[in-house]
Design a protein around this motif. Sequence first.
Motif, PDB file in Angstrom:
ATOM      1  N   ASP A 134      -2.830  15.980  28.233  1.00 38.24           N
ATOM      2  CA  ASP A 134      -2.675  15.147  28.844  1.00 38.24           C
ATOM      3  C   ASP A 134      -2.669  13.835  28.277  1.00 38.24           C
ATOM      4  O   ASP A 134      -3.245  12.851  27.633  1.00 38.24           O
ATOM      5  CB  ASP A 134      -4.335  15.111  29.297  1.00 38.24           C
ATOM      6  CG  ASP A 134      -4.938  13.733  30.175  1.00 38.24           C
ATOM      7  OD1 ASP A 134      -3.850  13.477  30.786  1.00 38.24           O
ATOM      8  OD2 ASP A 134      -6.245  14.668  30.984  1.00 38.24           O
ATOM      9  N   PRO A 135      -1.267  12.683  28.913  1.00 36.29           N
ATOM     10  CA  PRO A 135      -0.534  11.529  27.336  1.00 36.29           C
ATOM     11  C   PRO A 135      -1.813  11.018  27.607  1.00 36.29           C
ATOM     12  O   PRO A 135      -1.954  10.529  27.331  1.00 36.29           O
ATOM     13  CB  PRO A 135       0.788  11.725  28.194  1.00 36.29           C
ATOM     14  CG  PRO A 135       0.901  12.646  28.806  1.00 36.29           C
ATOM     15  CD  PRO A 135      -0.378  13.894  28.513  1.00 36.29           C
ATOM     16  N   ALA A 136      -2.287  10.730  28.779  1.00 43.17           N
ATOM     17  CA  ALA A 136      -3.196   9.381  29.683  1.00 43.17           C
ATOM     18  C   ALA A 136      -4.645   9.235  28.912  1.00 43.17           C
ATOM     19  O   ALA A 136      -4.025   8.797  28.510  1.00 43.17           O
ATOM     20  CB  ALA A 136      -3.302   9.466  30.945  1.00 43.17           C
ATOM     21  N   TRP A 137      -4.841  10.407  28.307  1.00 46.59           N
ATOM     22  CA  TRP A 137      -5.813  10.293  27.867  1.00 46.59           C
ATOM     23  C   TRP A 137      -6.042  10.667  26.310  1.00 46.59           C
ATOM     24  O   TRP A 137      -6.592   9.787  26.126  1.00 46.59           O
ATOM     25  CB  TRP A 137      -6.690  12.270  27.944  1.00 46.59           C
ATOM     26  CG  TRP A 137      -7.861  12.843  27.850  1.00 46.59           C
ATOM     27  CD1 TRP A 137      -8.400  13.594  26.367  1.00 46.59           C
ATOM     28  CD2 TRP A 137      -9.401  11.458  27.203  1.00 46.59           C
ATOM     29  NE1 TRP A 137      -9.882  13.534  25.608  1.00 46.59           N
ATOM     30  CE2 TRP A 137     -10.309  12.048  26.452  1.00 46.59           C
ATOM     31  CE3 TRP A 137      -9.587  10.390  28.362  1.00 46.59           C
ATOM     32  CZ2 TRP A 137     -11.879  12.230  26.332  1.00 46.59           C
ATOM     33  CZ3 TRP A 137     -10.847  10.197  27.939  1.00 46.59           C
ATOM     34  CH2 TRP A 137     -12.001  10.483  27.425  1.00 46.59           C
ATOM     35  N   ARG A 138      -4.804  10.813  25.940  1.00 53.28           N
ATOM     36  CA  ARG A 138      -4.635  10.616  24.091  1.00 53.28           C
ATOM     37  C   ARG A 138      -4.672   8.844  24.369  1.00 53.28           C
ATOM     38  O   ARG A 138      -5.312   8.696  22.907  1.00 53.28           O
ATOM     39  CB  ARG A 138      -3.723  11.217  23.252  1.00 53.28           C
ATOM     40  CG  ARG A 138      -3.201  10.732  22.418  1.00 53.28           C
ATOM     41  CD  ARG A 138      -1.582  11.855  21.738  1.00 53.28           C
ATOM     42  NE  ARG A 138      -1.310  11.007  20.727  1.00 53.28           N
ATOM     43  CZ  ARG A 138      -1.470  10.347  20.300  1.00 53.28           C
ATOM     44  NH1 ARG A 138      -0.790   9.173  20.714  1.00 53.28           N
ATOM     45  NH2 ARG A 138      -1.014  10.111  18.608  1.00 53.28           N
ATOM     46  N   ALA A 139      -4.316   8.793  25.374  1.00 48.09           N
ATOM     47  CA  ALA A 139      -3.321   7.417  25.061  1.00 48.09           C
ATOM     48  C   ALA A 139      -4.867   6.645  25.204  1.00 48.09           C
ATOM     49  O   ALA A 139      -4.940   5.561  24.218  1.00 48.09           O
ATOM     50  CB  ALA A 139      -2.311   6.743  26.406  1.00 48.09           C
ATOM     51  N   ILE A 140      -6.495   7.204  25.657  1.00 48.73           N
ATOM     52  CA  ILE A 140      -7.501   6.400  26.049  1.00 48.73           C
ATOM     53  C   ILE A 140      -7.959   6.500  24.587  1.00 48.73           C
ATOM     54  O   ILE A 140      -8.545   5.530  24.277  1.00 48.73           O
ATOM     55  CB  ILE A 140      -8.048   7.095  27.533  1.00 48.73           C
ATOM     56  CG1 ILE A 140      -7.198   6.108  28.369  1.00 48.73           C
ATOM     57  CG2 ILE A 140      -9.007   6.822  26.568  1.00 48.73           C
ATOM     58  CD1 ILE A 140      -8.235   7.034  29.354  1.00 48.73           C
ATOM     59  N   VAL A 141      -7.926   7.606  24.231  1.00 46.98           N
ATOM     60  CA  VAL A 141      -8.856   8.232  22.095  1.00 46.98           C
ATOM     61  C   VAL A 141      -8.179   6.864  21.581  1.00 46.98           C
ATOM     62  O   VAL A 141      -8.992   6.206  20.891  1.00 46.98           O
ATOM     63  CB  VAL A 141      -8.861   9.345  22.262  1.00 46.98           C
ATOM     64  CG1 VAL A 141      -9.742   9.500  21.233  1.00 46.98           C
ATOM     65  CG2 VAL A 141      -9.490  10.227  23.176  1.00 46.98           C
ATOM     66  N   PHE A 142      -6.536   7.146  21.882  1.00 43.71           N
ATOM     67  CA  PHE A 142      -5.392   6.309  20.249  1.00 43.71           C
ATOM     68  C   PHE A 142      -6.059   4.943  20.729  1.00 43.71           C
ATOM     69  O   PHE A 142      -6.335   4.084  19.693  1.00 43.71           O
ATOM     70  CB  PHE A 142      -3.995   6.718  20.515  1.00 43.71           C
ATOM     71  CG  PHE A 142      -3.776   5.979  19.892  1.00 43.71           C
ATOM     72  CD1 PHE A 142      -3.335   6.091  18.468  1.00 43.71           C
ATOM     73  CD2 PHE A 142      -2.307   4.458  19.671  1.00 43.71           C
ATOM     74  CE1 PHE A 142      -2.290   5.473  17.552  1.00 43.71           C
ATOM     75  CE2 PHE A 142      -1.739   4.060  19.251  1.00 43.71           C
ATOM     76  CZ  PHE A 142      -1.923   4.038  17.862  1.00 43.71           C
ATOM     77  N   TRP A 143      -5.760   3.950  21.522  1.00 44.27           N
ATOM     78  CA  TRP A 143      -6.242   2.484  22.436  1.00 44.27           C
ATOM     79  C   TRP A 143      -7.521   2.602  21.592  1.00 44.27           C
ATOM     80  O   TRP A 143      -7.925   1.165  21.772  1.00 44.27           O
ATOM     81  CB  TRP A 143      -5.825   2.439  23.102  1.00 44.27           C
ATOM     82  CG  TRP A 143      -3.986   2.447  23.082  1.00 44.27           C
ATOM     83  CD1 TRP A 143      -3.346   3.270  23.621  1.00 44.27           C
ATOM     84  CD2 TRP A 143      -3.093   1.657  22.644  1.00 44.27           C
ATOM     85  NE1 TRP A 143      -1.926   3.320  23.324  1.00 44.27           N
ATOM     86  CE2 TRP A 143      -1.812   2.012  22.382  1.00 44.27           C
ATOM     87  CE3 TRP A 143      -3.484   0.527  21.133  1.00 44.27           C
ATOM     88  CZ2 TRP A 143      -0.847   1.087  22.337  1.00 44.27           C
ATOM     89  CZ3 TRP A 143      -2.757  -0.601  20.634  1.00 44.27           C
ATOM     90  CH2 TRP A 143      -1.378   0.278  21.043  1.00 44.27           C
ATOM     91  N   THR A 144      -8.384   3.240  21.956  1.00 45.40           N
ATOM     92  CA  THR A 144     -10.248   3.008  21.843  1.00 45.40           C
ATOM     93  C   THR A 144     -10.503   2.783  19.862  1.00 45.40           C
ATOM     94  O   THR A 144     -10.813   1.566  19.924  1.00 45.40           O
ATOM     95  CB  THR A 144     -11.696   3.679  22.170  1.00 45.40           C
ATOM     96  OG1 THR A 144     -10.785   4.105  23.963  1.00 45.40           O
ATOM     97  CG2 THR A 144     -12.190   3.446  21.817  1.00 45.40           C
ATOM     98  N   LEU A 145      -9.484   3.211  19.433  1.00 43.71           N
ATOM     99  CA  LEU A 145      -9.305   3.062  17.983  1.00 43.71           C
ATOM    100  C   LEU A 145      -9.125   2.257  17.376  1.00 43.71           C
ATOM    101  O   LEU A 145      -9.368   1.122  16.795  1.00 43.71           O
ATOM    102  CB  LEU A 145      -9.110   4.060  17.202  1.00 43.71           C
ATOM    103  CG  LEU A 145      -8.554   3.990  15.831  1.00 43.71           C
ATOM    104  CD1 LEU A 145      -9.941   3.489  14.616  1.00 43.71           C
ATOM    105  CD2 LEU A 145      -8.375   5.452  15.429  1.00 43.71           C
TER     106      LEU A 145
END
Length: 342
Positions: free
Chosen positions: A237-248
């Motif tokens: 789920d690359p979109a969920w990984r992107a959400i977590v990454f960009w939150t940081l």
Amino acid sequence: MIRPVLAALLLALSATAQTAAAQPVSPTLTEIRARGEVRCIVNGSLPGFSAADAGGAMRGLDADFCRAVAAAALGDAGKVRFATVTTVAEALGTLEAGGADLVARNATRLYSREAGRGVASAGTLYFDGLGFLVPAASAVTLPGDLAGRRLCISAAGGAATREALEAALGTGLAITESADGTAMVRALEAGECDAAASDASQLMVRRISDLANPAGFRVLTTVVTREPLGPFVRAGDPAWRAIVFWTLQAMLEAEELEAASSNLVAVMQRNEPALWRLLGVEPGIGAALGLAEDWALQVIAQVGNYAEVFDRSLGAGSPFGLDRGLNDNWNRGGLHYPMPLR
């Protein structure tokens, strides 16, 4: 909790920043919104990173990162269900099996933890290394001085810690494995070993939280491994990984732009495109992730920027008083280099 002074600001932004949630592009985000909470695995027994306070609330750098992700995904930092497990392996196994949405458990980003597995790392939250805690009166000043000495480690480190110690200090080590981090430092306190070996941050924290006389012990300034600690998500789920990454990244970018939970009203007056984009005044960072345009504003208002979270969890505002060191911003000599939100 959102400060009262921000209430009017958040209300005013709700129209211009499109706070109504965008259509999710992530299956995980869709499930989270249907469930109404982010399921986050933490250590749960490591003060400064994740441990329950006197009222039972989970506190620390990892715990607050879970809250930041909930603020981004759901608009409410309080919508987190915390779970604790004994080891990183167990945490990643639970994540891979679908039992959690996020692991934020002082877990090192390793090739062996991602290659061929159903999990993916999503950034580095804390730069660490294998360090050593020794009695203050010890003649040991460098890791090499411990060759041939008695070392205590925790079961959580296990074979990986043994391998790293032998690579750094040789094979003639007498290693005693304790049940957990607390037992490890107390074994050192009891004179059962000459040094305790673990992530330097854990040693700094446990020196204060677990020893009767913290001043009687010190952590060596030199580490012998690289341990980039960060969150993990389920692969696929690359979109969920992107959400977590960009939150940081948003938390780090907010620090660099000097936007904090305590000054958002003031910084909104600055005519800076990068700041307006971060806070959602200028649309552009929400829709592609399936988030509201003001998701980063919610993170900063409800949880804080990286510096705020570090300070209250591990730094000057905590009992531990850790320097930022490698975890400072890049323009102050640290390794944190926020990716541009554009």
